[in-house]
Design an enzyme around this catalytic site. Structure first.
Site, mmCIF file in Angstrom:
data_model
loop_
_atom_site.group_PDB
_atom_site.id
_atom_site.type_symbol
_atom_site.label_atom_id
_atom_site.label_comp_id
_atom_site.label_asym_id
_atom_site.label_seq_id
_atom_site.Cartn_x
_atom_site.Cartn_y
_atom_site.Cartn_z
ATOM 1 N N GLU A 142 42.142 37.981 45.075
ATOM 2 C CA GLU A 142 40.781 38.501 44.346
ATOM 3 C C GLU A 142 41.150 39.791 43.826
ATOM 4 O OE1 GLU A 142 37.527 38.096 46.657
ATOM 5 O OE2 GLU A 142 37.722 36.206 47.042
ATOM 6 N N GLU A 150 39.393 35.052 53.645
ATOM 7 C CA GLU A 150 38.750 36.273 54.224
ATOM 8 C C GLU A 150 38.258 36.226 55.878
ATOM 9 O OE1 GLU A 150 36.231 38.278 51.663
ATOM 10 O OE2 GLU A 150 37.708 38.758 50.259
#
Ligand SMILES: *[C@@H]1O[C@H](CO)[C@@H](O)[C@H](O)[C@H]1NC(C)=O
Ligand SMILES: *[C@@H]1O[C@H](CO)[C@@H](O)[C@H](O)[C@H]1NC(C)=O
Ligand SMILES: *[C@@H]1O[C@H](CO)[C@@H](O)[C@H](O)[C@H]1NC(C)=O
Length: 617
Positions: free
Chosen positions: A504, A397
């Protein structure tokens, strides 16, 4: 191998046939382990030269993937590739022209796809443009000890005639002579399973090859297990602390710590961490996960476990990662090692180790990030782990605003990929990059550059949540489900280019359910008897459990159809973020492949059926 023939004899063979001088020498590369291969010239008449490749292996093997041939550069006199054709009496399925893009000029090559009529589908075809190299993918027959691969004929196309009577028995082939036109190099392939050496994945013995290899041009002997579809969970909150998930660690002296960095700065952190690491996940948790059909673990770990120089971070987490890898191996599961925190913090979130400023994209931090990845790659990409570690994620991320620039992220990813690949022995290890919140399809160009026609070992990780934007928080549950169904197209597009994973996702949305089963957006509701998901998870009623289950199943359907695998966040997350409590509550199907609400999405786009899936798995 033909190279064992005296050079003088070869020179004679070559020179005795003046037509031969027109052809450039070419190299055929075969990717498969434990294989010997010879290229033989089968005949020569009227300007034709026929070659075939004889491949054999001991013991019998299951070759999951392909042979890659990089045949001749296309010249004035082209090459004809017959693929799997027995007589060559069909219609050419394609013609390569040299020189002119418009197809003017002499054909420089013709190939057949499929059998006699040339109309077969799914058969090997050469790829590659005019004037370039061609790649030919050809799976060896399952369990064969020898195989005759397609004929590669060199033709003077002005006097083109057809190849006939290709012998397939090795006895007949023994009369053929080594070809002076081609040489073979062998490269190890990861997409290969030797049935005589693979061991049950439920044992703790790695299934890397124990057979002798006859590769002569490389020393590698890797035979990694093909990667199946990954149904995974994240071991989040374990080796990288996240306060919202870790109520057990952030207590007492540590209750004011905000993240790993501040936690580690407090006196006594070392022993507190040891306690957390040794209790938060244990082998029995891994077995509980395996029992639900989960076959993979994404394990976040911070860079500081490998080099904490100049920081307050405490080392030692890698010892627990290593334990988890052993547990996973014992349970027949795969592991994806995820470098979740990079030097300088790639996103300023607590999940990077240090909430606050983002200083990742300085030249020294970018270089330090790669240096740590090299350490990790050397270890987890070694053959010792090849039976269990299938992925290494380079960073998690990274944001694409503020101090970070997406273009820098993309060039760093390419540099890091190359550095990582240089360290790994396991040729099938997928080196994964998070999409930097730009969507998986924003990475297809990078993937194409990195993969460059080779094995698809650059993978992309995209995180799909529906509760971080105002727009998402305005949706009802059925709108959330429709939105999830809509992910299918981009996932399939991306997965056709590179292995694409949802690293995720969760069951959580901000919705409320009314007694009549209808849902509204938000975290509060006014209808009598309504309930919001933001409430206590244990108190969620059947109507909410049903809504969450529907959302989870729709997401899983999309991922199963269009991606290469998924990892729910997180195994022990709270509420809708928890896999194990979701299983207990009935929010998540058990086994994970079962469905109560099937076919919620129509028109799912299947992941590429003839591309990497077939070659890679
Ligand atoms: C063809 O392959 C050879 C050997 O790998 C390489 O040197 C050459 O640049 C390639 N040509 C093209 C057009 O890709
Ligand atoms: C290949 O050989 C193995 C071991 O003998 C056997 O279990 C398997 O079924 C064979 N596969 C095929 C497709 O014949
Ligand atoms: C650890 O990181 C520091 C700071 O980035 C660097 O100078 C050092 O070379 C690294 N050590 C190793 C063994 O890579």
């Amino acid at each position: 191998m033909w190279t064992s023939l005296p050079t003088a004899l070869l020179a004679f063979l070559f020179l005795s046939d003046p037509a031969a001088a027109r052809y450039q020498r070419r190299t055929i590369t075969i990717e498969a382990c434990d294989t010997t291969a010879t290229v033989v010239r089968t005949s020569s008449a009227g300007g034709e030269f026929h070659e075939k490749v004889l491949a054999s292996s001991t013991p019998p093997v299951v070759v999951m993937s392909t042979m890659t041939v990089v045949p001749m550069p296309v010249g004035t006199f082209g090459g004809v590739v017959y693929s799997g054709v027995s007589t060559g009496t069909g219609i050419p399925a394609g013609i390569f022209y040299s020189g002119a893009a418009s197809g003017l000029g002499l054909p420089s090559g013709i190939f057949w796809s499929g059998y006699a009529t040339g109309t077969g589908s799914g058969s090997p075809r050469p790829t590659g443009g005019v004037g370039g190299n061609r790649t030919h993918h050809h799976p060896l027959p399952v369990n064969s000890t020898s195989s005759v691969l397609p004929i590669f004929s060199l033709h003077d196309t002005s006097s083109f005639s057809k190849q006939t009577s290709i012998a397939s028995s090795s006895a007949a082939l023994s009369t053929y002579i080594p070809s002076p036109f081609s040489s073979i190099t062998l490269k190890p392939s990861s997409t290969f399973v030797s049935v005589t050496t693979s061991k049950s994945r439920s044992t703790s013995t790695p299934s890397t090859s124990t057979s002798t290899t006859s590769l002569t041009s490389t020393s590698a002997t890797a035979t990694a297990t093909p990667i199946p579809f990954l149904r995974g969970v994240n071991l989040g909150g374990w080796l990288v602390l996240e306060k919202w998930m870790d109520s057990d660690a952030f207590t007492g002296a540590f209750s004011n710590a905000a993240d790993q960095y501040t936690f580690d700065s407090i006196s006594g952190a070392s022993s507190a961490l040891e306690t957390h690491w040794s209790t938060y996940f244990t082998e029995s948790d891994i077995q509980s996960l395996a029992a639900t059909g989960i076959n993979a673990l994404r394990i976040p770990i911070g860079y500081w476990a490998y080099n904490n120089t100049g920081t307050p971070y405490i080392t030692g987490a890698d010892a627990y990662l290593d334990k988890a890898i052993t547990w996973a191996r014992n349970a027949g599961m795969y592991v994806w090692v995820d470098c979740h925190g990079s030097p300088g913090s790639q996103n300023g979130f607590d999940n990077s180790g240090h909430a606050g400023s983002v200083n990742w994209q300085t030249s020294s931090n970018l270089a330090a990030s790669i240096s740590v990845l090299e350490t990790m790659a050397k270890k987890y990409g070694s053959l010792e782990y090849a039976d269990v570690v299938v992925g290494l994620e380079m960073t998690n991320e990274p944001i694409s605003y503020g101090n970070n620039h997406f273009s820098v992220t993309q060039s760093w990813a390419q540099e890091a990929y190359t550095a990582v690949k240089a360290q790994v022995e396991n040729p099938g290890l997928v080196v994964v990059m998070h999409d930097a919140f730009q969507g998986a399809t924003a990475w297809t160009d990078v993937a194409q550059t990195l993969i460059n026609g080779g094995k698809k070992t650059f993978g992309i990780d995209t995180h799909l949540y529906q509760l971080y934007t105002d727009a998402d928080n305005a949706l009802t549950q059925s709108e959330h489900i429709s939105k999830a169904c809509g992910w299918s197209t981009d996932l399939a597009i991306s997965n056709a280019v590179m292995p694409t994973y949802i690293g995720e996702f969760s069951a959580a949305t901000n919705v409320c359910v009314n007694p009549d089963g209808s849902t509204t957006a938000g975290t509060s509701c006014s209808v009598d008897g309504c309930q919001c998901q933001s409430g206590n998870f244990d108190d969620l009623n059947d109507a909410m459990v049903k809504q969450m289950r529907m959302f989870v199943e729709a997401q899983l359907d999309v991922f199963e159809a269009s991606s290469s695998g998924y990892f729910m966040w997180a195994a022990k997350g709270p509420g809708g973020w928890g896999f194990l409590n979701g299983i207990e509550k009935g929010v998540i199907p058990n086994p994970v492949t079962s469905r109560k609400y099937s076919s919620q999405c129509s028109g799912l786009v299947k992941r590429e059926s003839k591309g990497w899936r077939r070659w890679f798995w």
